[in-house]
Design a protein around this motif. Structure first.
Motif, PDB file in Angstrom:
ATOM      1  N   ASP A 231     -20.972   1.262  31.098  1.00  0.00           N
ATOM      2  CA  ASP A 231     -22.094   1.801  31.860  1.00  0.00           C
ATOM      3  C   ASP A 231     -22.070   3.332  31.805  1.00  0.00           C
ATOM      4  O   ASP A 231     -21.352   3.936  30.994  1.00  0.00           O
ATOM      5  CB  ASP A 231     -22.053   1.289  33.301  1.00  0.00           C
ATOM      6  CG  ASP A 231     -20.780   1.699  34.038  1.00  0.00           C
ATOM      7  OD1 ASP A 231     -20.054   2.598  33.568  1.00  0.00           O
ATOM      8  OD2 ASP A 231     -20.499   1.106  35.110  1.00  0.00           O
ATOM      9  N   ALA A 232     -22.826   3.954  32.686  1.00  0.00           N
ATOM     10  CA  ALA A 232     -22.931   5.405  32.680  1.00  0.00           C
ATOM     11  C   ALA A 232     -21.612   6.091  33.007  1.00  0.00           C
ATOM     12  O   ALA A 232     -21.421   7.277  32.691  1.00  0.00           O
ATOM     13  CB  ALA A 232     -24.008   5.836  33.673  1.00  0.00           C
ATOM     14  N   ASP A 233     -20.694   5.360  33.642  1.00  0.00           N
ATOM     15  CA  ASP A 233     -19.381   5.905  33.958  1.00  0.00           C
ATOM     16  C   ASP A 233     -18.320   5.458  32.962  1.00  0.00           C
ATOM     17  O   ASP A 233     -17.124   5.583  33.235  1.00  0.00           O
ATOM     18  CB  ASP A 233     -18.973   5.477  35.371  1.00  0.00           C
ATOM     19  CG  ASP A 233     -19.924   6.028  36.425  1.00  0.00           C
ATOM     20  OD1 ASP A 233     -20.293   7.212  36.305  1.00  0.00           O
ATOM     21  OD2 ASP A 233     -20.288   5.273  37.352  1.00  0.00           O
ATOM     22  N   CYS A 234     -18.774   4.906  31.839  1.00  0.00           N
ATOM     23  CA  CYS A 234     -17.863   4.366  30.815  1.00  0.00           C
ATOM     24  C   CYS A 234     -16.974   3.266  31.387  1.00  0.00           C
ATOM     25  O   CYS A 234     -15.826   3.100  31.016  1.00  0.00           O
ATOM     26  CB  CYS A 234     -17.013   5.477  30.200  1.00  0.00           C
ATOM     27  SG  CYS A 234     -16.353   5.026  28.559  1.00  0.00           S
ATOM     28  N   GLN A 235     -17.529   2.476  32.301  1.00  0.00           N
ATOM     29  CA  GLN A 235     -16.849   1.335  32.894  1.00  0.00           C
ATOM     30  C   GLN A 235     -17.733   0.101  32.763  1.00  0.00           C
ATOM     31  O   GLN A 235     -18.873   0.191  32.277  1.00  0.00           O
ATOM     32  CB  GLN A 235     -16.555   1.607  34.381  1.00  0.00           C
ATOM     33  CG  GLN A 235     -15.581   2.763  34.618  1.00  0.00           C
ATOM     34  CD  GLN A 235     -15.387   3.040  36.100  1.00  0.00           C
ATOM     35  OE1 GLN A 235     -16.313   2.897  36.907  1.00  0.00           O
ATOM     36  NE2 GLN A 235     -14.178   3.452  36.474  1.00  0.00           N
ATOM     37  N   ALA A 236     -17.170  -1.061  33.211  1.00  0.00           N
ATOM     38  CA  ALA A 236     -17.957  -2.298  33.185  1.00  0.00           C
ATOM     39  C   ALA A 236     -17.450  -3.210  34.290  1.00  0.00           C
ATOM     40  O   ALA A 236     -16.299  -3.101  34.738  1.00  0.00           O
ATOM     41  CB  ALA A 236     -17.855  -2.982  31.831  1.00  0.00           C
ATOM     42  N   THR A 237     -18.305  -4.115  34.718  1.00  0.00           N
ATOM     43  CA  THR A 237     -17.945  -5.101  35.741  1.00  0.00           C
ATOM     44  C   THR A 237     -17.576  -6.420  35.074  1.00  0.00           C
ATOM     45  O   THR A 237     -18.310  -6.928  34.225  1.00  0.00           O
ATOM     46  CB  THR A 237     -19.121  -5.317  36.704  1.00  0.00           C
ATOM     47  OG1 THR A 237     -19.461  -4.073  37.327  1.00  0.00           O
ATOM     48  CG2 THR A 237     -18.768  -6.329  37.774  1.00  0.00           C
ATOM     49  N   VAL A 238     -16.420  -6.969  35.470  1.00  0.00           N
ATOM     50  CA  VAL A 238     -15.942  -8.219  34.856  1.00  0.00           C
ATOM     51  C   VAL A 238     -16.847  -9.376  35.263  1.00  0.00           C
ATOM     52  O   VAL A 238     -17.089  -9.596  36.455  1.00  0.00           O
ATOM     53  CB  VAL A 238     -14.494  -8.525  35.297  1.00  0.00           C
ATOM     54  CG1 VAL A 238     -14.012  -9.839  34.672  1.00  0.00           C
ATOM     55  CG2 VAL A 238     -13.567  -7.385  34.919  1.00  0.00           C
ATOM     56  N   PRO A 239     -17.352 -10.140  34.291  1.00  0.00           N
ATOM     57  CA  PRO A 239     -18.159 -11.329  34.632  1.00  0.00           C
ATOM     58  C   PRO A 239     -17.268 -12.453  35.175  1.00  0.00           C
ATOM     59  O   PRO A 239     -16.047 -12.392  35.138  1.00  0.00           O
ATOM     60  CB  PRO A 239     -18.774 -11.735  33.283  1.00  0.00           C
ATOM     61  CG  PRO A 239     -18.539 -10.583  32.365  1.00  0.00           C
ATOM     62  CD  PRO A 239     -17.303  -9.892  32.848  1.00  0.00           C
ATOM     63  N   ASP A 240     -17.897 -13.525  35.644  1.00  0.00           N
ATOM     64  CA  ASP A 240     -17.188 -14.731  36.070  1.00  0.00           C
ATOM     65  C   ASP A 240     -17.080 -15.677  34.871  1.00  0.00           C
ATOM     66  O   ASP A 240     -18.070 -16.243  34.416  1.00  0.00           O
ATOM     67  CB  ASP A 240     -17.955 -15.407  37.216  1.00  0.00           C
ATOM     68  CG  ASP A 240     -17.192 -16.580  37.798  1.00  0.00           C
ATOM     69  OD1 ASP A 240     -16.189 -17.028  37.193  1.00  0.00           O
ATOM     70  OD2 ASP A 240     -17.586 -17.050  38.885  1.00  0.00           O
TER      71      ASP A 240
END
Length: 271
Positions: A179-188
């Motif tokens: 994302d814009a912060d060079c991070q991502a949210t782990v899916p389920d």
């Protein structure tokens, strides 16, 4: 002798014997001349007897030596149950692929004594080889002597699931756009797991890190754990990379430029 004497039985003692009672008092007899008759018993009262056939003779004699006899049989009868001296704690057996187990033969574990029978019969219910399931299965061991006297001991046999679930699905490494912060949210990913178990039809599936966790970088191990009701578990893991697929954003403006020509009517391009 005017009295009758039927065959008798006496309970056997701890040594499979019995003490012969005094039957003299049971005799009724008359004599033409002697009003006080002499009565004797053979074998005498107090004799130790054993077995089913013991002939007892009662003899009535007058003063002149005239006598009459009556005889009957006394059987020493075993009415005492065997005594089981061994103890049997509850047992557990590993469940098989069908969540069942085969009952072993526990009769050889029984230690028992009997006052008369040196070779006791031992039976088991349910019999060895029976298929059982679940945590409560009563096993009864019965010890029987030759006269049918018996004693029982019982214990519980639990079929215990010690088998891990089997994960049949595969999980390749994954990638997620940063994302814009060079991070991502782990899916389920738990819904992607396919697993079976020998006993539990409804398995618990957990994920670490949990869905919604924020990750970054190219190496993030995700572990999926499948657990059955007894706590047996299996795991599968894969890597999730946070991939930068976003173009840079140029925030500066660049107007057209001019450079003076040199002697060759050219110019060197600046940085």
């Amino acid at each position: 002798i005017t009295s009758t004497h039927n065959d008798q039985s006496i309970d056997a003692d701890a040594d499979c014997q019995a003490i012969l009672p005094d039957y003299i008092g049971d005799v009724l007899a008359t004599d033409n001349c002697d009003a006080t008759l002499n009565i004797v018993q053979s074998p005498v009262a107090g004799t130790a007897l054993a077995g089913a056939t013991n002939n007892i003779t009662l003899t009535v004699t007058d003063d002149n030596g005239n006598s009459s006899q009556v005889s009957f049989n006394v059987a020493v009868v075993d009415n005492t149950d065997p005594v089981i001296t061994s103890i049997h704690n509850d047992q557990s057996i590993d469940a098989d692929a069908d969540c069942q187990a085969t009952v072993p033969d526990y009769t050889g574990d029984v230690i028992a004594t009997d006052n008369c029978d040196a070779s006791l019969d031992i039976s088991q219910s349910p019999v060895a080889g029976s298929v059982i399931s679940g945590s409560t299965n009563e096993v009864i061991l019965t010890v029987t002597d030759d006269l049918g006297n018996s004693a029982q001991i019982s214990f519980n046999v639990a079929v215990v699931d010690n088998t891990d679930p089997v994960i049949t699905s595969t999980h390749n490494d994954q990638s997620i756009d940063a994302d814009a912060d060079c991070q991502a949210t782990v899916p389920d990913y738990t819904g992607d797991v396919t697993a079976t178990d020998n006993c539990d039809a409804s398995l618990d599936i957990s994920q670490s890190p949990v869905a919604g966790s924020v990750i970054s970088g190219s190496t993030n191990e995700v572990i999926l754990t499948v657990t059955d009701d007894l706590g047996n578990s299996a795991q599968i893991s894969f890597n999730v990379a946070v991939v930068d697929n976003t173009d840079p954003v140029i925030t500066s403006t660049h107007n057209d430029q001019s450079i003076d020509a040199d002697a060759d009517c050219q110019a060197i391009l600046p940085d």
